[in-house]
Scaffold this motif. Structure first.
Motif, mmCIF file in Angstrom:
data_model
loop_
_atom_site.group_PDB
_atom_site.id
_atom_site.type_symbol
_atom_site.label_atom_id
_atom_site.label_comp_id
_atom_site.label_asym_id
_atom_site.label_seq_id
_atom_site.Cartn_x
_atom_site.Cartn_y
_atom_site.Cartn_z
ATOM 1 N N GLN A 552 0.832 -1.205 0.000
ATOM 2 C CA GLN A 552 0.000 0.000 0.000
ATOM 3 C C GLN A 552 0.865 1.252 0.000
ATOM 4 O OE1 GLN A 552 -3.100 -0.086 2.947
ATOM 5 N NE2 GLN A 552 -3.152 2.124 3.107
ATOM 6 N N MET A 557 -1.913 -0.718 -5.147
ATOM 7 C CA MET A 557 -3.193 -0.791 -4.455
ATOM 8 C C MET A 557 -3.937 -2.103 -4.712
ATOM 9 S SD MET A 557 -3.166 1.901 -2.749
ATOM 10 C CE MET A 557 -2.426 3.527 -2.678
ATOM 11 N N SER A 558 -3.940 -2.587 -5.928
ATOM 12 C CA SER A 558 -4.705 -3.801 -6.236
ATOM 13 C C SER A 558 -4.134 -5.017 -5.511
ATOM 14 C CB SER A 558 -4.716 -4.041 -7.748
ATOM 15 O OG SER A 558 -3.382 -4.176 -8.237
ATOM 16 N N HIS A 561 -4.952 -4.703 -1.821
ATOM 17 C CA HIS A 561 -6.369 -4.961 -1.548
ATOM 18 C C HIS A 561 -6.676 -6.456 -1.558
ATOM 19 C CE1 HIS A 561 -10.740 -5.108 -2.440
ATOM 20 N NE2 HIS A 561 -10.766 -4.082 -1.597
ATOM 21 N N GLN A 562 -6.094 -7.184 -2.493
ATOM 22 C CA GLN A 562 -6.316 -8.630 -2.547
ATOM 23 C C GLN A 562 -5.789 -9.327 -1.287
ATOM 24 O OE1 GLN A 562 -4.534 -10.051 -6.148
ATOM 25 N NE2 GLN A 562 -6.008 -9.000 -7.496
ATOM 26 N N LEU A 564 -5.319 -7.980 1.672
ATOM 27 C CA LEU A 564 -6.104 -7.588 2.845
ATOM 28 C C LEU A 564 -7.453 -8.303 2.879
ATOM 29 C CD1 LEU A 564 -5.337 -3.752 2.940
ATOM 30 C CD2 LEU A 564 -4.579 -5.468 4.584
ATOM 31 N N GLN A 565 -8.073 -8.497 1.743
ATOM 32 C CA GLN A 565 -9.364 -9.189 1.718
ATOM 33 C C GLN A 565 -9.218 -10.658 2.128
ATOM 34 O OE1 GLN A 565 -12.393 -7.984 1.351
ATOM 35 N NE2 GLN A 565 -11.610 -5.896 1.105
ATOM 36 N N VAL A 587 -7.703 -1.255 5.085
ATOM 37 C CA VAL A 587 -8.598 -1.221 3.919
ATOM 38 C C VAL A 587 -9.203 0.168 3.761
ATOM 39 C CG1 VAL A 587 -10.777 -2.112 3.003
ATOM 40 C CG2 VAL A 587 -9.108 -3.685 3.968
ATOM 41 N N LEU A 590 -6.701 2.472 2.363
ATOM 42 C CA LEU A 590 -6.516 2.208 0.938
ATOM 43 C C LEU A 590 -7.618 2.873 0.116
ATOM 44 C CD1 LEU A 590 -5.412 -1.149 -0.550
ATOM 45 C CD2 LEU A 590 -7.456 -0.083 -1.486
ATOM 46 N N TYR A 591 -8.872 2.888 0.643
ATOM 47 C CA TYR A 591 -9.983 3.498 -0.090
ATOM 48 C C TYR A 591 -9.804 5.003 -0.228
ATOM 49 C CZ TYR A 591 -12.647 -0.862 0.008
ATOM 50 O OH TYR A 591 -13.068 -2.153 -0.197
ATOM 51 N N SER A 594 -7.284 6.094 -2.544
ATOM 52 C CA SER A 594 -7.751 5.924 -3.922
ATOM 53 C C SER A 594 -8.881 6.899 -4.249
ATOM 54 C CB SER A 594 -8.248 4.490 -4.123
ATOM 55 O OG SER A 594 -7.226 3.564 -3.823
#
Length: 696
Positions: A552, A557-558, A561-562, A564-565, A587, A590-591, A594
């Protein structure tokens, strides 16, 4: 043990190097070292009361027990130990041994003949039933049973023992002249401890029964309380192999080998040694003699129970469950309630992730109290408190429960559980975000003296509880931005728990996490990324989370995000609420980085609800701070309001004082709060999360 040829030690049970019977059928046999100890005892009896002061005689008496029970040591080491206690007597012993070794065989014969005079007279020098008296009688009896050829070999061994001691003394004198200061420091360090050292054990021959039992008990105690003072894993295993060579059916040696293999995480060897221990216990009939026909079944069920504990320690849960079922079946057949209580405790450990595990634990505590098992009852209470803490119960109820367990500890003098209880309180206060209370409990544990000192003058044991408390102390300092103080604590941890010790993983993970946080605060993302591998090896969940944080920060970012999910789903499955909240905060960050702050708000509200529900005050405060940044977000890249102004508004109602200054480089581009960037505490160090109480 193997450095001197076995034929010099005249074991009647061994012929041509092959053991034909139990070597410990004989209590003692004569060795050159024991002749030197006999000379010391004889000189102490001949010396008048006026020649030796009371303090010197007291030191000599304290020295005698380790000399009689311990393994054979070199002559030079024996001289040094005697000289520390009484220099005058050391000179007399040296002259007496020299005259005997450089004389003739009849001098040794005359010496043993004169030993019997110690028991004669109306007021003998030594009582027959005393420790020294029993040793003298054993030596006289063993010497009288020797044949002429064995007596000659003994005298030859005595001459060789004396010559080796003289050479060692000369070498030590030369080394002292060349490096006097360094030699004195080493000598002081070695001479303070009379415990078994590697050099002492390596020069000795086959141990007698008493020597072997003393060696095993001392090493087992050191492995439990202070691993740094025990022999290294390789050296200890070498000595145990030599001991088992002379007596393969010595069950206690196999059990110590099992403990030694656990230190190095050797699954195969530890399982092998554990099975051999119970096999030998059954074969020797030790259990059957003490418990009748019940002894055989008792060994079997406790063998299965220990095997289950071993598999559980290495994460082999299916094998552990099978072994535990076997132990329960045998214990039920024998109606052994104590064994069943241990099995019930391990059933909770194997099934503690289930929702109904607390019912099993409560039943275990009640049964342990009913059968008078305070150790199991206390462990059950502490496990119950830990479970309730993760469930978000109030701190006052948890502390009341721990108070009840503390009463059991002090009543039954369970010093190990006292340390565990204080370390548990430290972890609970840390979990709830009460750093001051956590610091107080950690300091309390570190300032306590142990009820079971390992050696004279040593009042603290290097157990897991002390390692946990010191790690909490280092992390508390690091959270306040005091990285220099945290480094000092970690330095002490490394000295107290070397890398090869079984509790070293605790400070290794703590060290890696602190270095990671410092690198992230300084913007050295490449350095932080290199530390992720070490963190993952010690804690996979923590490693994945830190990897996502680095990605991050590097604007990937992608990928972040993967990760973290996936981590969020896994932590929700295993009910790791603390990590779930940390992942939700990442998360949300990160939002808004973005440019999607509206999506971040529900995530932050979810994190805040979890923090309030589980009473995690520290994470709740961090979530509120992130909520404020998210709500004050505006579309322009730069904001007119400085972070200092925002933070001052948020902390205006707080009773704690905090000193913040904006970072001298520039105003932060408004994409949300970068953790630890733009915030400087009063100590001058940039920190990720400076707590409300500020730096000391």
């Amino acid at each position: 043990m193997a450095s001197v040829h076995e034929s010099l030690y005249f074991n009647p049970m061994m012929t041509n190097g092959v053991v034909h019977a139990n070597v410990f059928g004989i209590k003692d046999w004569v060795t050159p070292y024991k002749i030197a100890v006999l000379v010391l005892l004889n000189e102490m009896g001949r010396t008048g009361e006026g020649a030796v002061s009371l303090m010197e005689r007291r030191r000599l008496n304290q020295l005698l027990l380790p000399l009689l029970q311990g393994p054979d040591i070199t002559l030079s080491k024996l001289y040094k130990l005697i000289e520390e206690s009484c220099p005058q007597l050391a000179n007399s012993v040296q002259i007496r041994i020299k005259l005997m070794a450089e004389g003739e065989l009849k001098d040794m014969e005359q010496f043993f003949d004169d030993l019997s005079d110690s028991f004669s007279g109306t007021e003998p020098e030594v009582h027959k039933t005393s420790v020294v008296g029993l040793f003298l009688r054993h030596m006289i009896l063993a010497y009288s049973k020797l044949s002429f050829s064995q007596v000659f070999k003994l005298y030859t061994a005595l001459q060789q023992y004396f010559q080796n001691g003289e050479k060692k003394t000369v070498e030590d004198a030369d080394m002292e002249l060349t490096s006097r200061e360094e030699g004195e420091r080493k000598m002081e360090k070695e001479e303070l401890d009379v415990s078994i050292r590697e050099e002492e054990v390596s020069c000795s021959g086959p141990l007698s029964q008493k020597q072997a039992e003393f060696f095993l008990s001392q090493q087992a105690s050191l492995l439990k309380n202070d691993e740094t003072k025990a022999l290294t894993p390789a050296s200890l295993q070498k000595e145990l192999n030599n001991l088992l060579k002379f007596n393969p059916d010595f069950a206690e040696a196999h059990y110590l080998s099992y403990l030694n293999n656990l230190r190095v995480q050797d699954v195969f060897s530890s399982t092998h040694s554990l099975l051999h221990y119970f096999d030998r216990l059954i074969l020797t009939g030790a259990e059957s003699k003490s418990n009748g026909e019940e002894g055989y079944g008792r060994s079997l069920r406790y063998a299965a129970l220990n095997l289950a504990a071993l598999h559980c320690r290495f994460g082999h849960y299916q094998q552990a469950e099978l072994a535990l079922q076997e132990a329960i079946r045998i214990a039920q057949e024998s109606n052994d309630h104590v064994c069943l209580q241990h099995c019930l405790s391990w059933l909770y450990v194997l099934g503690q992730k289930r929702s109904d595990s607390y019912v099993l634990l409560e039943h275990s505590v009640k049964k342990a109290v009913h059968f008078g098992l305070p150790y199991l009852a206390s462990l059950g209470i502490q496990s119950l408190v830990q479970q309730r803490a993760f469930a978000g119960k109030t701190a006052n109820k948890l502390m009341d429960a721990l108070k009840d367990s503390d009463l059991l500890h002090w009543k039954h003098s369970l010093s190990e559980l006292i340390d565990i209880s204080i370390a548990q309180k430290t972890a609970i206060w840390r979990l709830y975000g009460r750093s001051t209370m956590a610091l107080q409990q950690a300091q309390m544990l570190l300032s306590m003296n142990s009820l079971e000192s390992v050696n004279a003058g040593v009042q603290q044991n290097n157990t897991e509880s002390f390692a946990v408390a010191l790690c909490h102390l280092a992390e508390l300092h690091a959270e306040q931005g005091c990285f220099a103080a945290a480094s000092e604590v970690l330095k002490h941890l490394k000295e107290r728990f070397p890398p090869n010790s079984q509790h070293a993983q605790l400070w290794m993970l703590c060290d890696q996490k602190i270095q990671f946080d410092r690198a992230m605060n300084d913007g050295k993302y490449h350095l932080a990324d290199s530390l992720v591998t070490g963190i993952t090896a010690l804690n996979s969940i923590e490693g994945v989370y830190r990897k996502a944080v680095v990605l991050q920060a590097q604007n990937q970012m992608s990928e972040a995000h993967q990760l973290l999910q996936k981590l969020l789903i896994h932590c929700q499955k295993i009910r790791n609420t603390e990590m779930v909240i940390s992942v939700l905060l990442s998360v949300a960050e990160l939002y808004w980085r973005s440019s999607s702050p509206t999506i971040a708000l529900p995530v932050l509200l979810q994190a805040l609800a979890l923090s309030k529900e589980y009473r995690l005050q520290y994470l709740a405060s961090e979530t509120v701070l992130n909520l404020a940044f998210a709500q004050l977000w505006r579309p322009p890249l730069r904001t007119s309001m400085k972070p200092r102004t925002i933070l001052q508004r948020l902390t205006a109602k707080s009773k704690s004082e905090m000193s913040f200054t904006s970072r001298p480089d520039s105003t932060i581009p408004w994409g949300g709060p970068k953790r630890g960037i733009g915030v400087q505490c009063s100590s001058g160090s940039y920190t990720r999360n400076c707590p409300p109480m500020g730096c000391p």
